[in-house]
Structures are given as structure tokens and as C-alpha cells.
Design an enzyme around this catalytic site. Structure first.
Site, PDB file in Angstrom:
ATOM      1  CG  ASP A  67      -0.273  -0.205   2.660  1.00  0.00           C
ATOM      2  OD1 ASP A  67       0.955  -0.383   2.518  1.00  0.00           O
ATOM      3  OD2 ASP A  67      -1.163  -0.763   3.480  1.00  0.00           O
ATOM      4  CG  ASP A 136      -8.320  -1.354  12.021  1.00  0.00           C
ATOM      5  OD1 ASP A 136      -7.584  -1.897  11.626  1.00  0.00           O
ATOM      6  OD2 ASP A 136      -8.998  -0.310  11.272  1.00  0.00           O
ATOM      7  CG  HIS A 138      -5.649  -2.181   8.790  1.00  0.00           C
ATOM      8  ND1 HIS A 138      -5.645  -0.831   9.197  1.00  0.00           N
ATOM      9  CD2 HIS A 138      -4.376  -2.520   9.083  1.00  0.00           C
ATOM     10  CE1 HIS A 138      -4.547  -0.546   9.501  1.00  0.00           C
ATOM     11  NE2 HIS A 138      -3.679  -1.533   9.304  1.00  0.00           N
ATOM     12  CD  GLU A 143      -8.591   0.854   7.772  1.00  0.00           C
ATOM     13  OE1 GLU A 143      -8.311   0.177   8.800  1.00  0.00           O
ATOM     14  OE2 GLU A 143      -7.663   1.899   7.933  1.00  0.00           O
TER      15      GLU A 143
END
Ligand code: PGA
Length: 261
Positions: A67, A136, A138, A143
Site C-alpha cells: 500500500d 482494527d 486490517h 479496513e
């Protein structure tokens, strides 16, 4: 899913580096999927050590990063281009033309994402994908609520991620809200996956990923469906796993030919 619990992050990173080195020795044109963040730093240092001291040769290796932030220039210290240059590329011999990171400054992002996927295919797909896990759940910047079949695309960063990242962007008035990320479907096509997680802050999400249901609300839980995913943990991140004795037992009794120690 194979859960490997090491005493500390250093030993865990050494194991991951040995697995990668072993693969490169067998297949010099290995295609690596690379991650950024604090977690893989000691793994990259181990790979640099293996290159400098043991002659591990990256000259035919191809890399694809997961990413990059949208709108952050490659020379910004918080960009993933900068991170990779500093923490790996400047210290090993991967030719420039064989390193790939999504371009956060691309004018036509949808086309760039299609091209990125095509480049991965052209070199035969990713052999080993390195992953961290966000607090979280991810992987990459997929996400919670990301499609488990998603491909490389633009994603809006979640609040927890913005909070985790704030420290890296104190010089910018508006920290990035978007990233280009490989999709979960893209990640799942890697032949082998090594997910690393360290520290007590990751204990809760690690237990959800490994022992919870598969859900788009915990994107990393999809790795339960991957035929060759190793989850490499330290004691702290493994602390909430209910079946840790079993995972330790499995690892202890692995046939010698399956181990890289
Ligand atoms: P970290 O990030 O390695 O900095 O904890 C992991 C991630 O967000 O994927």
C-alpha cells in the site's frame, strides 16, 4: 493457519527472515509482497544482515508493497516509498526496476490499480506475502467492512488507523485520509503468507483473527481460509489465545524438514 509463538519479536523476526531466505535460495526470482509499519522493521534488518554477512542475493527478487498513502509524495518521510528505501532497499541488492510500490500521486488511480495487479501477474504472482495487522484487524489498508474478495483499489482510512498514524504526519496540516492498497483477494492469492504481530496492544485483535469467526469486520480473519498462512507472534501478542498450548505443541512436534530454525 499455523500459529508460531516465539519468546520475543527478535526471535520471531529471525524465523520469518530464515523462511524468506530459504525461499530465495530455492527460487532466486522469488516475488515478495512487502509490508510497512513498525512490525516488519526487525525482519528487514535480519534480511539486510543475511545479505551483508551470508551473501543472500536479492538480484533476481521482485517486490510488491501492499500500500501507499494517496497524495503523499515519495520523498515525504512518512510515505511508504521513503520507508522502504530507508529500511530495506538501500541496504540490499534488489534492482530498482524490480521494486513496486503503489503510486500515491498517480493521476488515474483506478488505472494504476489495474496496472499494479497486472504487473504482479506478469511476474508469476506473489510467492511470500509479509503482513502486519492493524489494531482494527486490517491487512494492507483493507479496513473493517472491506470486501474479502477485493482487489487493489483506493480505500478510506478508518478512525483507528488515522489515530495510529497521527504520529507520522505531524508536519502535514491534513494527514492522508486515503490509501491505495492491494485488496484482500489480491493478498489471498499469494502462495505463502507470513503475518507478524508483536506486543500486548495486538493481543485482542490477534485472538479475533485466529480464534474468532471469519468476518469482514476483522479482515485478517480471512487468513483462516488461506492454505499456507503462518501467524508469527511474540508472547505478548499471543497472550489471549485460548489454544496456545496446542499451537506450541504443533510447532514443537513439526517434522525437522518443515522447520527453519
Ligand atoms: P504496525 O502496523 O506494524 O505499525 O503495528 C501494522 C498495520 O497497520 O498493518
Amino acid at each position: 493457519m499455523e500459529v508460531i509463538i516465539k519468546a520475543n519479536p527478535e526471535l520471531a523476526s529471525q524465523l520469518a527472515a530464515q523462511i524468506i531466505a530459504h525461499t530465495i535460495e530455492k527460487k532466486p526470482n522469488t516475488v515478495l509482497g512487502l509490508a510497512t509499519g513498525a512490525t516488519p522493521l526487525s525482519l528487514y534488518q535480519e534480511l539486510i544482515n543475511l545479505h551483508k554477512n551470508n551473501g543472500l542475493d536479492f538480484s533476481r527478487v521482485h517486490t510488491f508493497n501492499l500500500d501507499e498513502y494517496v497524495g503523499v509524495a515519495p520523498n515525504h518521510p512518512a510515505s511508504y516509498h521513503f520507508f522502504m528505501e530507508k529500511n530495506l532497499f538501500s541496504n540490499v541488492n534488489i534492482p530498482n526496476t524490480q521494486r513496486h510500490i503503489p503510486d500515491g500521486m498517480a493521476c488515474n488511480i483506478p488505472q494504476h490499480c489495474i496496472d499494479y495487479e497486472n504487473r504482479i501477474r506478469q511476474v508469476g504472482g506473489i510467492d511470500i506475502q509479509i503482513l502486519g495487522i492493524g489494531s482494527d484487524g486490517h491487512i494492507g489498508f483493507n479496513e473493517p467492512s472491506s470486501s474479502l474478495a477485493s482487489r487493489t483499489r483506493i480505500k478510506t482510512l478508518a478512525g483507528a488507523t488515522l489515530e495510529d498514524n497521527k504520529k507520522y504526519f505531524h508536519d502535514l496540516q491534513t494527514p492522508p485520509r486515503h490509501a491505495i492498497t492491494m485488496g484482500i483477494g489480491t493478498i489471498m492469492e499469494a502462495k505463502d503468507i507470513l503475518l507478524l504481530a508483536f506486543g500486548s496492544k495486538k493481543a485482542q485483535i490477534v485472538s479475533e483473527m485466529v480464534e474468532g469467526p471469519i468476518s469482514a469486520m476483522v479482515p485478517a480473519s480471512v487468513l483462516q481460509m488461506h492454505p499456507s498462512a503462518k501467524i508469527i507472534l511474540d508472547e505478548e501478542s499471543a497472550a489471549l489465545l485460548k489454544r496456545r498450548d496446542y499451537y506450541n505443541d504443533v510447532y514443537r512436534h513439526k517434522p525437522a524438514w518443515q522447520k527453519f530454525e
